[in-house]
Design an enzyme around this catalytic site. Structure first.
Site, PDB file in Angstrom:
ATOM      1  N   ASP A  65      64.613 -20.862 -74.171  1.00 19.18           N
ATOM      2  CA  ASP A  65      64.214 -19.700 -73.392  1.00 19.18           C
ATOM      3  C   ASP A  65      63.412 -18.804 -74.321  1.00 19.18           C
ATOM      4  O   ASP A  65      63.773 -18.608 -75.480  1.00 19.18           O
ATOM      5  CB  ASP A  65      65.416 -18.956 -72.817  1.00 19.18           C
ATOM      6  CG  ASP A  65      64.964 -18.151 -71.605  1.00 19.18           C
ATOM      7  OD1 ASP A  65      64.662 -18.768 -70.578  1.00 19.18           O
ATOM      8  OD2 ASP A  65      64.847 -16.919 -71.713  1.00 19.18           O
ATOM      9  N   HIS A 168      56.742 -18.828 -82.766  1.00 19.58           N
ATOM     10  CA  HIS A 168      58.167 -18.536 -82.601  1.00 19.58           C
ATOM     11  C   HIS A 168      58.945 -19.836 -82.373  1.00 19.58           C
ATOM     12  O   HIS A 168      60.053 -20.011 -82.850  1.00 19.58           O
ATOM     13  CB  HIS A 168      58.351 -17.575 -81.424  1.00 19.58           C
ATOM     14  CG  HIS A 168      57.623 -18.004 -80.170  1.00 19.58           C
ATOM     15  ND1 HIS A 168      56.304 -18.401 -80.180  1.00 19.58           N
ATOM     16  CD2 HIS A 168      58.019 -18.113 -78.865  1.00 19.58           C
ATOM     17  CE1 HIS A 168      55.934 -18.717 -78.946  1.00 19.58           C
ATOM     18  NE2 HIS A 168      56.955 -18.557 -78.150  1.00 19.58           N
TER      19      HIS A 168
HETATM   20  P1  IMP Z   1      60.711 -19.678 -70.087  1.00 19.49           P
HETATM   21  O1  IMP Z   1      60.023 -20.952 -69.742  1.00 19.49           O
HETATM   22  O2  IMP Z   1      61.695 -19.192 -69.108  1.00 19.49           O
HETATM   23  O3  IMP Z   1      61.230 -19.688 -71.484  1.00 19.49           O
HETATM   24  O4  IMP Z   1      59.579 -18.578 -69.957  1.00 19.49           O
HETATM   25  C1  IMP Z   1      58.931 -18.089 -71.021  1.00 19.49           C
HETATM   26  C2  IMP Z   1      57.609 -17.521 -70.597  1.00 19.49           C
HETATM   27  O5  IMP Z   1      57.135 -16.791 -71.716  1.00 19.49           O
HETATM   28  C3  IMP Z   1      56.589 -18.600 -70.303  1.00 19.49           C
HETATM   29  O6  IMP Z   1      56.448 -18.837 -68.940  1.00 19.49           O
HETATM   30  C4  IMP Z   1      55.327 -17.999 -70.876  1.00 19.49           C
HETATM   31  O7  IMP Z   1      54.732 -17.197 -69.912  1.00 19.49           O
HETATM   32  C5  IMP Z   1      55.839 -17.144 -72.006  1.00 19.49           C
HETATM   33  N1  IMP Z   1      55.814 -17.898 -73.276  1.00 19.49           N
HETATM   34  C6  IMP Z   1      56.847 -18.405 -74.000  1.00 19.49           C
HETATM   35  N2  IMP Z   1      56.425 -19.052 -75.074  1.00 19.49           N
HETATM   36  C7  IMP Z   1      55.081 -18.976 -75.051  1.00 19.49           C
HETATM   37  C8  IMP Z   1      54.074 -19.489 -75.904  1.00 19.49           C
HETATM   38  O8  IMP Z   1      54.301 -20.200 -76.898  1.00 19.49           O
HETATM   39  N3  IMP Z   1      52.820 -19.194 -75.545  1.00 19.49           N
HETATM   40  C9  IMP Z   1      52.496 -18.447 -74.448  1.00 19.49           C
HETATM   41  N4  IMP Z   1      53.394 -17.972 -73.614  1.00 19.49           N
HETATM   42  C10 IMP Z   1      54.694 -18.238 -73.900  1.00 19.49           C
END
Ligand code: IMP
Length: 186
Positions: A65, A168
């Site tokens: 996440d 990250h």
């Molecule tokens: P998750 O998939 O619920 O972890 O959502 C994290 C959201 O943060 C993603 O949909 C992206 O919009 C953003 N995000 C997380 N990591 C990245 C990255 O490495 N590059 C660009 N956006 C990111």
């Protein structure tokens, strides 16, 4: 050792695939979408998701996440990064930032690992700034508006190899690998 990488995001998987390859770890992409709780703390979200997945995915597996935290917007979009990206997108973020002098932000990734019936979390933070305009076609999400500290281009202007030197995700991954090595899993 083979690790299953659970994500619906092909870009995330490609980044992990390369990181694991450099450690000689085989990966399998588990491309499923799972219910994510809403919480102000992304570590809580990761733990909840890890537990949901234990009845669906064979161990060992990881999920992640992550989110973008913008200082002058008090950490917005943070845990809501995915929803905000789908709704107002990068144009919307740049609009919110129009009058902001402080453009500092950070990407945070929490990797959840399930192995031997236990859950573990690993964190990675990359500081940077929100760019003045959208640049680059690589990557996903906020990549076209995020410039990591010390660099002069956005994540979207980098190939995966270069993004993996600053992201990250890579920093959380390093903590994961250290844990696996220290506990003789690797
Ligand atoms: P998750 O998939 O619920 O972890 O959502 C994290 C959201 O943060 C993603 O949909 C992206 O919009 C953003 N995000 C997380 N990591 C990245 C990255 O490495 N590059 C660009 N956006 C990111």
């Amino acid at each position: 050792m083979k690790i299953r990488v659970v994500t619906h995001n092909k870009h995330k998987y490609d980044e992990y695939k390369l990181l694991f390859k450099n450690e000689s770890v085989e990966t399998e992409w588990i491309n499923i979408e799972y219910v994510e709780i809403q919480d102000n703390d992304i570590e809580n979200i990761a733990l909840y998701s890890l537990n949901i997945l234990k009845d669906i995915v064979k161990e060992p597996y990881i999920m992640e996440d992550s989110g973008l935290f913008i200082k002058s917007l008090n950490g917005f979009p943070g845990p809501y990064s995915s929803y905000v990206n789908k709704t107002i997108g990068n144009e919307g973020i740049l609009k919110l930032m129009e009058d902001k002098i402080n453009r500092d932000s950070e990407f945070i990734a929490i990797i959840g690992l399930r192995i031997n019936g236990e859950n573990y979390l690993f964190k990675g933070i990359t500081e940077g700034i929100i760019s003045l305009k959208i640049s680059g076609n690589n990557g996903f999400g906020y990549d076209p508006i995020f410039i990591p500290k010390g660099q002069n281009k956005t994540f979207a202007e980098m190939e995966i190899e270069e993004k993996n030197m600053h992201s990250h995700r890579m920093k959380a991954f390093k903590n994961l690998i250290q844990f696996l090595k220290e506990n003789d899993f690797l």
